[in-house]
Design an enzyme around this catalytic site. Structure first.
Site: not given
Length: 230
Positions: A46, A50, A118, A121
């Site tokens: 994650e 991101d 989450d 990502e």
């Protein structure tokens, strides 16, 4: 608990949705595993996803909106990567049906925007590790294409006060206060000067306009641009 591999059927189904074939089936399973189920979970992916998502969307927006300044490009990107937007895309590819959750999260976790955003990502991070930048760029552009095409910059920047409030609420930060500092000019053509204050993060900006509403909007837009950069 150790990492649980998803079934071959789920694996193929997700690959079809993403239009990407994984070389390593374990990394896809890890991208779907919440920390409530295993210490081998998606959190590191994650973190990576991101950053990759920000990079790809920044490049895409830079090319698509060549007339917009940096601050407004940042606002569009923030609009695309907020929790609600990411959760919407996760639901669109039915990621919620494949999440691997612990007992405490199984009843409600699959419906929570925070977990869905989450995990999306993390999925992006897993494709980057498994296939490289060009593959993940193609996947991100496909997933976000419809949302980007729907963007109307004029509408997006019309109400900076609402956009600032939404950004602060998503980060559990107190809402801003707007104070009239002073007015200039004759009664029939006054200029208003307003300050926008967010005390908890020591942020203060000023705005000027021919009426109070315009001045507040300008102050809010300045505050939002600073907040996004930080």
């Amino acid at each position: 608990m150790r990492l649980v591999l998803i079934s071959k059927k789920e694996h193929r189904w997700l690959e079809e949705k993403l239009q990407y074939i994984f070389n390593d089936p374990q990394i896809l399973s890890r991208a779907l595993t919440h920390r409530s189920h295993s210490s081998e979970n998606y959190e590191r992916l994650e973190f990576l996803g991101d950053a990759v998502l920000d990079m790809v969307l920044s490049e895409t927006l830079y090319n698509q909106f060549s007339e917009l300044e940096e601050g407004r490009l940042s606002r569009i990107r923030a609009h695309l990567v907020n929790q609600k937007a990411l959760a919407l895309i996760a639901r669109d590819i039915e990621l919620d049906k494949h999440l691997i959750l612990g007992k405490g999260e199984r009843s409600t976790g699959k419906n929570r925007d925070s977990i869905l955003s989450d995990s999306l990502e993390a999925l992006i991070g897993s494709v980057y590790i498994d296939g490289g930048f060009e593959k993940v760029r193609a996947m991100i552009q496909k997933l976000f294409n419809e949302m980007i095409l729907d963007i109307n910059p004029d509408d997006l920047f019309k109400d900076s006060k609402s956009a600032l409030q939404e950004a602060l609420q998503e980060n559990n930060i107190e809402l801003p206060r707007y104070n009239l500092i002073k007015t200039h000019g004759e009664q029939h053509e006054q200029i208003f000067e307003v300050e926008c204050i967010i005390s908890s993060i020591n942020l203060m900006t000023n705005g000027i306009g021919k009426n109070l509403k315009t001045a507040e909007q300008q102050a809010a837009e300045k505050a939002l641009e600073i907040f996004i950069k930080e």
